[in-house]
Design a protein around this motif. Structure first.
Motif, mmCIF file in Angstrom:
data_model
loop_
_atom_site.group_PDB
_atom_site.id
_atom_site.type_symbol
_atom_site.label_atom_id
_atom_site.label_comp_id
_atom_site.label_asym_id
_atom_site.label_seq_id
_atom_site.Cartn_x
_atom_site.Cartn_y
_atom_site.Cartn_z
ATOM 1 N N ALA A 64 0.874 -1.177 0.000
ATOM 2 C CA ALA A 64 0.000 0.000 0.000
ATOM 3 C C ALA A 64 0.905 1.220 0.000
ATOM 4 O O ALA A 64 1.806 1.332 0.830
ATOM 5 C CB ALA A 64 -0.929 -0.012 1.212
ATOM 6 N N SER A 114 0.984 6.083 6.305
ATOM 7 C CA SER A 114 1.243 4.823 5.610
ATOM 8 C C SER A 114 2.042 3.844 6.460
ATOM 9 O O SER A 114 2.200 2.678 6.085
ATOM 10 C CB SER A 114 1.966 5.080 4.285
ATOM 11 O OG SER A 114 3.162 5.792 4.523
ATOM 12 N N ASP B 28 17.843 16.226 2.171
ATOM 13 C CA ASP B 28 17.530 15.976 3.589
ATOM 14 C C ASP B 28 18.630 15.128 4.204
ATOM 15 O O ASP B 28 19.525 14.663 3.525
ATOM 16 C CB ASP B 28 16.233 15.155 3.747
ATOM 17 C CG ASP B 28 15.061 15.781 3.043
ATOM 18 O OD1 ASP B 28 15.147 16.971 2.734
ATOM 19 O OD2 ASP B 28 14.063 15.049 2.807
ATOM 20 N N THR B 80 19.292 2.473 2.368
ATOM 21 C CA THR B 80 17.906 2.740 1.976
ATOM 22 C C THR B 80 17.843 3.661 0.760
ATOM 23 O O THR B 80 16.791 4.214 0.465
ATOM 24 C CB THR B 80 17.065 3.318 3.130
ATOM 25 O OG1 THR B 80 17.625 4.579 3.504
ATOM 26 C CG2 THR B 80 17.050 2.396 4.324
HETATM 27 C C1 LIG Z 1 11.697 0.013 5.015
HETATM 28 C C2 LIG Z 1 10.791 0.992 4.316
HETATM 29 C C3 LIG Z 1 9.469 0.651 4.074
HETATM 30 C C4 LIG Z 1 8.613 1.544 3.424
HETATM 31 N N1 LIG Z 1 7.312 1.178 3.242
HETATM 32 C C5 LIG Z 1 6.451 2.052 2.656
HETATM 33 C C6 LIG Z 1 5.052 1.700 2.493
HETATM 34 O O1 LIG Z 1 4.602 0.604 2.862
HETATM 35 N N2 LIG Z 1 4.237 2.621 1.914
HETATM 36 C C7 LIG Z 1 4.686 3.854 1.476
HETATM 37 O O2 LIG Z 1 3.884 4.633 0.934
HETATM 38 N N3 LIG Z 1 5.999 4.190 1.622
HETATM 39 C C8 LIG Z 1 6.895 3.334 2.189
HETATM 40 N N4 LIG Z 1 8.222 3.685 2.333
HETATM 41 C C9 LIG Z 1 8.696 4.948 1.713
HETATM 42 C C10 LIG Z 1 9.070 4.665 0.251
HETATM 43 O O3 LIG Z 1 10.216 3.821 0.206
HETATM 44 C C11 LIG Z 1 9.454 5.935 -0.545
HETATM 45 O O4 LIG Z 1 10.424 6.656 0.172
HETATM 46 C C12 LIG Z 1 8.270 6.835 -0.790
HETATM 47 O O5 LIG Z 1 7.254 6.138 -1.515
HETATM 48 C C13 LIG Z 1 8.709 8.070 -1.585
HETATM 49 O O6 LIG Z 1 9.281 7.681 -2.831
HETATM 50 P P1 LIG Z 1 9.202 8.650 -4.088
HETATM 51 O O7 LIG Z 1 10.085 8.090 -5.151
HETATM 52 O O8 LIG Z 1 7.789 8.934 -4.463
HETATM 53 O O9 LIG Z 1 9.781 10.017 -3.547
HETATM 54 P P2 LIG Z 1 11.276 10.504 -3.743
HETATM 55 O O10 LIG Z 1 11.350 11.051 -5.122
HETATM 56 O O11 LIG Z 1 12.197 9.456 -3.340
HETATM 57 O O12 LIG Z 1 11.380 11.593 -2.615
HETATM 58 C C14 LIG Z 1 10.732 12.849 -2.616
HETATM 59 C C15 LIG Z 1 11.161 13.616 -1.368
HETATM 60 O O13 LIG Z 1 10.383 13.171 -0.258
HETATM 61 C C16 LIG Z 1 11.190 12.742 0.815
HETATM 62 N N5 LIG Z 1 10.528 11.578 1.414
HETATM 63 C C17 LIG Z 1 10.816 10.266 1.220
HETATM 64 N N6 LIG Z 1 9.973 9.480 1.936
HETATM 65 C C18 LIG Z 1 9.142 10.321 2.583
HETATM 66 C C19 LIG Z 1 8.044 10.115 3.480
HETATM 67 N N7 LIG Z 1 7.663 8.870 3.849
HETATM 68 N N8 LIG Z 1 7.410 11.201 3.952
HETATM 69 C C20 LIG Z 1 7.767 12.455 3.577
HETATM 70 N N9 LIG Z 1 8.800 12.703 2.752
HETATM 71 C C21 LIG Z 1 9.480 11.660 2.256
HETATM 72 C C22 LIG Z 1 12.524 12.401 0.220
HETATM 73 O O14 LIG Z 1 13.553 12.561 1.159
HETATM 74 C C23 LIG Z 1 12.602 13.387 -0.946
HETATM 75 O O15 LIG Z 1 13.125 14.625 -0.530
HETATM 76 C C24 LIG Z 1 9.096 2.818 2.995
HETATM 77 C C25 LIG Z 1 10.425 3.156 3.236
HETATM 78 C C26 LIG Z 1 11.271 2.280 3.890
HETATM 79 C C27 LIG Z 1 12.702 2.692 4.156
#
Ligand SMILES: Cc1cc2nc3c(=O)[nH]c(=O)nc-3n(C[C@H](O)[C@H](O)[C@H](O)COP(=O)(O)OP(=O)(O)OC[C@H]3O[C@@H](n4cnc5c(N)ncnc54)[C@H](O)[C@@H]3O)c2cc1C
Lengths: 233, 197
Positions: A64, A114, B28, B80
């Motif tokens: 999710a 989430s 960040d 990560t």
């Molecule tokens: C072990 C683990 C499990 C995860 N499980 C889930 C899950 O089940 N569901 C889910 O939706 N996501 C989960 N995440 C977060 C996911 O891996 C991504 O980081 C997230 O979806 C953002 O990716 P993106 O490519 O859209 O954004 P990016 O292009 O990577 O990042 C955009 C910006 O947002 C920042 N950012 C990254 N994550 C977050 C956050 N959570 N909140 C606010 N800002 C953030 C980054 O630092 C960056 O500056 C998990 C992360 C980890 C480490």
């Protein structure tokens, strides 16, 4: 491993769950995650981690994903992916932030947004097993519309108590004012430190930091508090 | 041959050849830890190295700061998937701390306040490759990021740069630390993409 999207289901206005079929998957424990790799037509690749909402031996998994508006991968998974599309996954990953039905004792789950995903896997794993461990979930969301897995959490299985905390808007007549989870919320709704519960905290990094620090101040043994930080501030 | 994900790639970040494979750039400073952040008062802080005969070399906070302090400008890479370029640290080189340590063992286990452990070959701690760092970007290192002091081994994935460092134990052979027992690679070279098993 190649995963094929079997179905997609909206969870909230900004999130949806994906059911994926992964032939050859050898099962996973509740709390583990996978790395999802996406490859564009021209070979460009990106990888992100996503927790599994499912556990057990089956080869059909559930993720999710919440959309970060300026994100790279999450908008694709939330808005663009359709049944039949393919992605690659690697896993199961992580052997620390996990719960198995063979573990005895009270379990306190604390989720922000989430961050519910791996905790849902634990709730489902308990429900599917003979475990009688008492579970409590404190679930912090912005608005009443931001709840993932609503149907399952609004009618919880016996032995699971769910408490909601809203940070921006509440349902009408809700007693608790809006706001971030505080030490008072934790002492009012969580298993006390004296019961030595296993505690799992998951969500955005800032949420996890604040909650884990407050738990330690309330006397919880840091070694019993396991955290999974999803990123962000 | 990779599986193509239909329609993926429209929001791509700029690719950057200065990053190891599979990493993306962040501005960040995300946090990865297994549990709550321990709080250690510098008055109680101590760092030690224990060799094979049980001889312990110890430094308290003042003694550490009395040693030569280096400015470190380095890139860091988290398993990560985020990388941060050009980060600035201050700390004491492990070369300085190992100067009077008598050992023939080639492996170490880092032990931390809060119980975290990670294994690192001694060769990866010497020759200007590792520090005990206590200052990030001109400020005291935040507890979330490992303050008061963390190990800094930037050529390996950042989980090897153990937060809240307390000591190093010399070992005759390699043994897995905390994340290594939980599925992470024993060595963790980002350029070889040694993330997991
Ligand atoms: C072990 C683990 C499990 C995860 N499980 C889930 C899950 O089940 N569901 C889910 O939706 N996501 C989960 N995440 C977060 C996911 O891996 C991504 O980081 C997230 O979806 C953002 O990716 P993106 O490519 O859209 O954004 P990016 O292009 O990577 O990042 C955009 C910006 O947002 C920042 N950012 C990254 N994550 C977050 C956050 N959570 N909140 C606010 N800002 C953030 C980054 O630092 C960056 O500056 C998990 C992360 C980890 C480490």
């Amino acid at each position: 491993m190649t995963a094929t999207v079997a179905s997609v289901h909206p969870e909230t206005a900004s999130a949806r769950s994906l059911t994926i079929d992964v032939p050859g998957w050898r099962g996973n424990i509740a709390g583990q995650h996978v790395d999802v790799r996406l490859t564009a037509e021209d070979g460009y690749q990106a990888v992100r981690s996503y927790s599994l909402a499912s556990s057990g031996p089956g080869a059909t998994l559930q993720l999710a994903v919440d959309r970060l508006p300026d994100g790279e991968v999450s908008p694709y998974l939330v808005d663009d992916v359709l049944p039949g599309d393919q992605l690659e996954i690697r896993g199961p990953l992580g052997g620390w932030f996990v719960w198995e039905p063979s573990l005895a004792g009270s379990v306190q789950l604390i989720a922000g947004g989430s961050g519910i995903v791996p905790l849902m896997a634990m709730i489902r794993s308990r429900a599917a097993s003979a475990s009688t461990s008492p579970f409590r979930l404190l679930y912090s969301v912005r608005n009443p519309d931001d709840v993932f897995f609503r149907a399952e959490l609004e009618t919880p299985t016996p032995g699971l108590e769910v408490t909601w905390a809203y940070t921006r808007a509440t349902p009408t007549g809700w007693p608790r004012p809006t706001g971030r989870v505080t030490g008072d919320d934790l002492s009012a709704h969580c298993f006390p430190a004296s019961e030595n519960p296993a505690v799992f905290v998951c969500g955005p990094t800032g949420f996890v930091e604040a909650v884990a620090n407050a738990l330690v101040l309330l006397g919880h043994d840091p070694a019993r508090v396991k955290t999974e930080r999803f990123g962000g501030a | 041959m990779a599986v193509i994900s239909r329609g993926f790639g429209s929001r791509r970040r700029e690719s950057d050849d200065s990053l190891p494979p599979g990493q993306y750039l962040t501005k960040d400073f995300p946090v990865l830890s297994a549990g709550p952040t321990p709080r250690i008062d510098t008055a109680d802080w101590e760092f030690s190295i224990t060799n094979e005969t049980g001889v312990v070399s110890r430094w308290n906070w003042e003694q550490l700061h009395a040693l030569p302090i280096e400015d470190i400008d380095t890139d860091i890479h988290c398993v990560t998937r985020w990388s941060k370029l050009g980060t600035n640290w201050r700390g004491v080189s492990l070369d300085t701390l190992f100067k009077d340590v008598d050992t023939v063992y080639e492996h170490t286990m880092a032990h931390c306040y809060g119980g975290y452990t990670t294994n690192i070959p001694l060769a990866d701690l010497l020759d200007g490759k590792a520090w005990i760092a206590f200052d990030f970007d001109g400020e005291d290192l935040d507890p979330e990021h490992g303050g008061p002091a963390r190990l800094l081994v930037p050529h390996l994935y950042f989980w090897k740069s153990a937060k809240w460092i307390k000591g190093l134990q010399m070992l005759p052979q390699d043994q897995p630390g905390f994340w290594e027992q939980n599925g992470y690679n024993m060595y963790g070279d980002p350029w070889q993409e040694q993330r997991y098993w």
